[in-house]
Design an enzyme around this catalytic site. Structure first.
Site, PDB file in Angstrom:
ATOM      1  N   ASP A   1     -10.234  -9.125   7.695  1.00 38.25           N
ATOM      2  CA  ASP A   1     -11.759  -8.671   7.951  1.00 38.25           C
ATOM      3  C   ASP A   1     -12.490 -10.436   7.912  1.00 38.25           C
ATOM      4  OD1 ASP A   1     -12.494  -6.276   7.510  1.00 38.25           O
ATOM      5  OD2 ASP A   1     -12.770  -6.100   5.180  1.00 38.25           O
TER       6      ASP A   1
ATOM      7  N   ASP B   1      -2.220 -18.588   1.108  1.00 37.58           N
ATOM      8  CA  ASP B   1      -3.665 -18.866   0.096  1.00 37.58           C
ATOM      9  C   ASP B   1      -4.179 -20.211   1.496  1.00 37.58           C
ATOM     10  OD1 ASP B   1      -0.812 -19.653  -0.183  1.00 37.58           O
ATOM     11  OD2 ASP B   1      -1.727 -20.193  -2.093  1.00 37.58           O
TER      12      ASP B   1
ATOM     13  N   LYS C   1       3.820 -15.341   1.237  1.00 36.07           N
ATOM     14  CA  LYS C   1       3.602 -16.239   0.010  1.00 36.07           C
ATOM     15  C   LYS C   1       5.390 -16.283   0.259  1.00 36.07           C
ATOM     16  CE  LYS C   1       0.964 -17.620  -3.466  1.00 36.07           C
ATOM     17  NZ  LYS C   1       0.478 -18.760  -2.900  1.00 36.07           N
TER      18      LYS C   1
ATOM     19  N   ASP D   1      -4.744  -7.315   6.256  1.00 32.19           N
ATOM     20  CA  ASP D   1      -6.640  -6.598   5.240  1.00 32.19           C
ATOM     21  C   ASP D   1      -7.592  -7.496   4.903  1.00 32.19           C
ATOM     22  OD1 ASP D   1      -7.802  -4.325   4.438  1.00 32.19           O
ATOM     23  OD2 ASP D   1      -6.959  -4.193   2.868  1.00 32.19           O
TER      24      ASP D   1
ATOM     25  N   TYR E   1       1.020  -1.148  -0.044  1.00 33.14           N
ATOM     26  CA  TYR E   1       0.087   0.261   0.033  1.00 33.14           C
ATOM     27  C   TYR E   1       0.984   1.394   0.071  1.00 33.14           C
ATOM     28  CZ  TYR E   1      -3.885  -2.686   1.559  1.00 33.14           C
ATOM     29  OH  TYR E   1      -5.191  -4.136   0.866  1.00 33.14           O
TER      30      TYR E   1
END
Ligand code: NAD
Length: 361
Positions: A254, A226, A194, A250, A143
């Site tokens: 959620d 994943d 990852k 992020d 970001y």
């Protein structure tokens, strides 16, 4: 002698003032029992600040926050400010506050209250007993990385670019926060990355592994993102504390939040290197129910409990608040958002009164 704490209180917009009033009452109620003393310093943010002084984060508010031991924020925003230029929008005030306090670690717990188990979209047997914490890096990664932008290639084609980058120092900084938190919880830390594809993740994994030598009491494991997303939905009980980069966090925070199924029950914290942390519910200002005494104040009260545990190092007082919430839910009281058959409907204020009664000697 009591420990005095100076708390900046940013009630903000919409249901903010109603739920803040409840959280402050609860803090006042537990203070004598744990020999604490609070000085609550109100400050303007968001739409309320725009209306009063023409900007969403007045310099005076940032100063008040910096001079406090912790910042308690309710929520900001509302349609009446949606058409202002971006730099004058309530959300800009919130982003500026986070940046101004240097908050790089975002903590999002997801805990299932047994009384609310049917609010989740997952099967009760999958989520019963879930109590996990996602620690997300907040100020680095994709970001913020450079270069970024939409460029035109030599052949005239547009090309969008973002860069996922972390320095070893940034990784160690968030890693230490996560190890310390895992230490205060069940002593299990899962680092999500990852590393099979991304070099930035390989460095992340290497640094976390190196740090773990300093925390022999915390069991560190690694998962690819994943797989972590899959495991969170398949068997969330396996997790205690999760630490991950900005983008992955992020998304995963959620998913974790929605395991609980009820936005009115989700607190969060953001911590910096030094200086005060920011404690706030995950939900927004809920303008559709503002001023109607319908808001669920529990996410705000749980944010106050997080402030006690992670901001002021008062875990016993935090636990007392969490136990009072459990007791009130056990007795069947619910605000409208949690209402179920056989329960008693209460408003925001009454929910507060019930908590105070529970906390009174
Ligand atoms: P929201 O979280 O405010 O509301 C979504 C839905 O959940 C609404 O139906 C609302 O009534 C309900 N809800 C939320 N909190 C509740 C509570 N404590 N008790 C009972 N019901 C509750 O999200 P939104 O409607 O998308 O946004 C409304 C405003 O809030 C917007 O201006 C948005 O920008 C802002 N917002 C602020 C924050 C923040 O301050 N951190 C976060 C998200 C949204």
């Amino acid at each position: 002698m009591a420990t005095p704490y100076r708390i900046a209180v940013l009630a903000g917009d919409g249901i903010g003032p109603e739920i803040t009033a409840v959280a402050l009452e609860v803090l006042r109620a537990i203070a004598p029992r744990f020999n604490l003393e609070f000085e609550f310093v109100p400050a303007l943010v968001g739409g309320a600040a725009i209306d009063a002084v023409g900007e969403p984060l007045p310099a005076a508010t940032l100063k008040t926050c910096r001079q406090s031991d912790a910042v308690l924020l309710a929520a900001i925003g509302g349609t009446q400010w949606d058409n202002l230029p971006r730099h004058l929008r309530p959300e800009t005030g919130l982003l500026a506050l986070r940046a101004g306090l240097g908050l790089f670690a975002n903590l999002r717990p997801a805990k299932i209250f047994p009384q609310l188990i049917h609010a989740s979209s997952l099967k009760p047997e999958v989520i019963a007993g879930v109590d996990l914490m996602v620690v997300r890096e907040l100020t680095g990664g994709i970001y913020f990385g450079q270069p970024r932008g939409i460029f035109t290639t030599e052949t005239g084609e547009q090309r969008g670019v973002n860069t996922m980058a972390y320095t070893a120092g940034e990784i160690d900084r968030i890693g230490r926060v996560a190890f310390e938190i895992a230490r205060k919880r069940q002593g299990k830390l899962c680092s999500v990355d990852k590393a099979n594809v991304l070099e930035v993740s390989q460095l992340w994994r290497d640094r976390l592994s190196a740090l773990s030598i300093e925390y022999p009491d915390v069991a560190l494991t690694h998962l690819y993102v994943d797989n972590a997303a899959m495991q969170l939905v398949r068997a969330p009980k396996q997790f205690d504390t999760i630490v991950t980069a900005n983008l992955f966090g992020d998304i995963l925070s959620d998913i974790a939040a929605m395991l609980t199924g009820s936005i009115g029950m989700l607190p969060s914290a953001s911590l910096g290197e030094s200086g005060p942390g920011l404690f706030e519910p995950v939900h927004g200002s809920a303008p559709d129910i503002a001023g109607q005494d319908k808001a669920n104040p529990l996410a705000m009260v749980l944010s106050a409990a997080m402030m006690l545990r992670y901001g002021l190092n008062q875990p016993a007082a935090a636990q007392a608040i969490e136990e009072a919430i459990t007791a009130v839910l056990d007795r069947g009281y619910r605000t409208a958002d949690l209402m179920a058959e056989g329960c008693t409907l209460v408003g925001c204020r009454e929910m507060g009164d019930l908590l105070i009664k529970e906390l009174s000697p």
